[in-house]
Write an enzyme that holds these catalytic residues in place. Sequence first.
Site, PDB file in Angstrom:
ATOM      1  N   ASP A  65      -5.472   1.887   5.205  1.00  0.00           N
ATOM      2  CA  ASP A  65      -6.252   0.718   4.397  1.00  0.00           C
ATOM      3  C   ASP A  65      -5.431   0.142   3.491  1.00  0.00           C
ATOM      4  OD1 ASP A  65      -6.618   2.816   2.847  1.00  0.00           O
ATOM      5  OD2 ASP A  65      -8.671   2.440   2.268  1.00  0.00           O
ATOM      6  N   TYR A  67      -3.548  -0.883  -0.243  1.00  0.00           N
ATOM      7  CA  TYR A  67      -3.238  -0.262  -1.746  1.00  0.00           C
ATOM      8  C   TYR A  67      -4.444  -0.411  -2.542  1.00  0.00           C
ATOM      9  CZ  TYR A  67       1.821   0.337   0.016  1.00  0.00           C
ATOM     10  OH  TYR A  67       2.834   0.451   0.624  1.00  0.00           O
ATOM     11  N   PHE A  78       1.740  -1.786   4.198  1.00  0.00           N
ATOM     12  CA  PHE A  78       2.874  -1.084   3.575  1.00  0.00           C
ATOM     13  C   PHE A  78       3.473  -2.009   2.350  1.00  0.00           C
ATOM     14  CE2 PHE A  78       2.699   1.346   7.483  1.00  0.00           C
ATOM     15  CZ  PHE A  78       2.484   2.641   7.015  1.00  0.00           C
ATOM     16  N   HIS A 186       3.558  10.346   9.266  1.00  0.00           N
ATOM     17  CA  HIS A 186       3.295   9.123   8.257  1.00  0.00           C
ATOM     18  C   HIS A 186       4.587   9.227   7.364  1.00  0.00           C
ATOM     19  CE1 HIS A 186       1.484   6.573   5.221  1.00  0.00           C
ATOM     20  NE2 HIS A 186       1.036   6.205   6.164  1.00  0.00           N
TER      21      HIS A 186
END
Length: 220
Positions: A65, A67, A78, A186
């Site tokens: 989801d 920031y 990102f 990740h």
Amino acid sequence: MRLQLPNNWEKHLADEIKQDYFKELELFLDEEYKNQIIFPKEEDIFTALEATSFEETQVVILGQDPYHGENQAHGLSFSVLPGEKLPPSLRNIYQELESDVGVTRTDGYLLPWATQGILLLNTVLTVRKGQAHSHKNKGWEKLTDAIIKKLNLRESPVIFVLWGKPAQSKKAMIDTEKHYIIEAPHPSPLSAYRGFFGSQPFSVINKLLTEQSKKNIHWG
């Protein structure tokens, strides 16, 4: 709130827009944007789809989801707005980028990647300020799964970059006879040292594009 899918994505997702979950999502977001601080701004919810059309998508980098801090999220996974401090995951992505292909990036704004055919898609497209995963299971996952499934139906190969277990859970939707999957832990500080560092995703993407006689991504 009327969620207007940009570019020609509305045409490809016409069946989704008619579904009850989509209408419920619109009603939920209407209330949230009226009563809470929600990121990204309404006009930035679909930046990823706006920047990268269905036909132009060559690579999908799947995030979770947005920031949830001020002035960060703007609709690309990102990525942060120009001039903003790099979040830890993005800092690790850039560390791997430099190690892999020798490119140094200091600006966290990834629109230049998106305009080269990289769909920077989160599985959930909105979030409350300061509350990670607060818009989970409200309908976004059904829409973003539909996007992955539509891309999977394409004849032209797509490179799916799946970092971390939530992204890797989408593998079942992808026909690996036709498309490519690049996966690693990740890039967050919690897991980057478990195999994200050294995974060389950027050179692998360009190698796969070269094999298809497609233009390489300029990562700078």
